[in-house]
Design a protein around this motif. Sequence first.
Motif, PDB file in Angstrom:
ATOM      1  N   LEU A 154     -15.502 -91.157 -95.406  1.00  0.00           N
ATOM      2  CA  LEU A 154     -16.742 -90.390 -95.364  1.00  0.00           C
ATOM      3  C   LEU A 154     -16.809 -89.581 -94.076  1.00  0.00           C
ATOM      4  O   LEU A 154     -16.402 -90.063 -93.014  1.00  0.00           O
ATOM      5  CB  LEU A 154     -17.948 -91.329 -95.440  1.00  0.00           C
ATOM      6  CG  LEU A 154     -18.032 -92.172 -96.708  1.00  0.00           C
ATOM      7  CD1 LEU A 154     -19.158 -93.186 -96.597  1.00  0.00           C
ATOM      8  CD2 LEU A 154     -18.204 -91.283 -97.930  1.00  0.00           C
ATOM      9  N   PRO A 155     -17.340 -88.357 -94.162  1.00  0.00           N
ATOM     10  CA  PRO A 155     -17.459 -87.542 -92.950  1.00  0.00           C
ATOM     11  C   PRO A 155     -18.476 -88.141 -91.986  1.00  0.00           C
ATOM     12  O   PRO A 155     -19.516 -88.642 -92.408  1.00  0.00           O
ATOM     13  CB  PRO A 155     -17.916 -86.183 -93.456  1.00  0.00           C
ATOM     14  CG  PRO A 155     -18.415 -86.400 -94.833  1.00  0.00           C
ATOM     15  CD  PRO A 155     -17.822 -87.668 -95.352  1.00  0.00           C
ATOM     16  N   VAL A 156     -18.146 -88.077 -90.701  1.00  0.00           N
ATOM     17  CA  VAL A 156     -19.025 -88.577 -89.657  1.00  0.00           C
ATOM     18  C   VAL A 156     -19.493 -87.433 -88.770  1.00  0.00           C
ATOM     19  O   VAL A 156     -20.663 -87.360 -88.412  1.00  0.00           O
ATOM     20  CB  VAL A 156     -18.311 -89.644 -88.794  1.00  0.00           C
ATOM     21  CG1 VAL A 156     -19.162 -90.081 -87.611  1.00  0.00           C
ATOM     22  CG2 VAL A 156     -17.909 -90.834 -89.641  1.00  0.00           C
ATOM     23  N   GLU A 157     -18.560 -86.519 -88.448  1.00  0.00           N
ATOM     24  CA  GLU A 157     -18.885 -85.478 -87.475  1.00  0.00           C
ATOM     25  C   GLU A 157     -17.898 -84.321 -87.602  1.00  0.00           C
ATOM     26  O   GLU A 157     -16.688 -84.523 -87.678  1.00  0.00           O
ATOM     27  CB  GLU A 157     -18.777 -86.107 -86.077  1.00  0.00           C
ATOM     28  CG  GLU A 157     -18.831 -85.184 -84.918  1.00  0.00           C
ATOM     29  CD  GLU A 157     -18.586 -85.902 -83.586  1.00  0.00           C
ATOM     30  OE1 GLU A 157     -19.100 -85.389 -82.593  1.00  0.00           O
ATOM     31  OE2 GLU A 157     -17.887 -86.937 -83.538  1.00  0.00           O
ATOM     32  N   VAL A 158     -18.427 -83.099 -87.616  1.00  0.00           N
ATOM     33  CA  VAL A 158     -17.595 -81.897 -87.554  1.00  0.00           C
ATOM     34  C   VAL A 158     -17.307 -81.625 -86.083  1.00  0.00           C
ATOM     35  O   VAL A 158     -18.213 -81.674 -85.248  1.00  0.00           O
ATOM     36  CB  VAL A 158     -18.302 -80.688 -88.202  1.00  0.00           C
ATOM     37  CG1 VAL A 158     -17.474 -79.424 -88.042  1.00  0.00           C
ATOM     38  CG2 VAL A 158     -18.588 -80.975 -89.671  1.00  0.00           C
ATOM     39  N   VAL A 159     -16.044 -81.359 -85.787  1.00  0.00           N
ATOM     40  CA  VAL A 159     -15.611 -81.159 -84.410  1.00  0.00           C
ATOM     41  C   VAL A 159     -14.763 -79.903 -84.347  1.00  0.00           C
ATOM     42  O   VAL A 159     -14.015 -79.613 -85.285  1.00  0.00           O
ATOM     43  CB  VAL A 159     -14.756 -82.370 -83.938  1.00  0.00           C
ATOM     44  CG1 VAL A 159     -14.211 -82.166 -82.552  1.00  0.00           C
ATOM     45  CG2 VAL A 159     -15.551 -83.655 -84.029  1.00  0.00           C
TER      46      VAL A 159
END
Length: 178
Positions: A154-159
Amino acid sequence: MTKFTSRLAQRADIDALRVVMQRAITQLQTDFLTPEQIAASQLVMGLDTQLVTDQTYFVVESAGTIAGCGGWSWRATLYGGDDSIVVRAPLALDPAQDAAKIRAMYTDPAFARRGIGRMVLGLCENAARAAGFRRAEMMATMAGELLYRAVGYLPVEVVNSAPVNGVTVPLLRMEKRL
């Protein structure tokens, strides 16, 4: 049907692994990144030979040809290779609290869409689970996001990566319970 085998990478594999990585970055990112971002990716991504030394880096082969590779780590570094601009943190993680790091996943373009990524992920997750980790996290490329979502990350954070000649590379930190 092609038969694939897997094994732990050895120091003798390093040059061949780097060739696979360069081909994967150059060819498999074209639908997701600009040419400038692909060039920058060469300095953001890559092989961390510590994974080979730690014996946590897998090679998947077909008739002796490297079809793909990837690893996991019990160290704090989330991504970046020996020659990358990413600062690495070799400190040991606590499996009871920290997530194992899924690292440096690459498929040779000649073997794309044949289950190599799933195979490598399975090897990594099983090894991390056997080492006591209950979670895994990774810094995904845009090209890998669909595969990782399909297997439960699951996505947590766009970096965005640190700039390389003024160009950043979009990345996505993702996590999964093991």
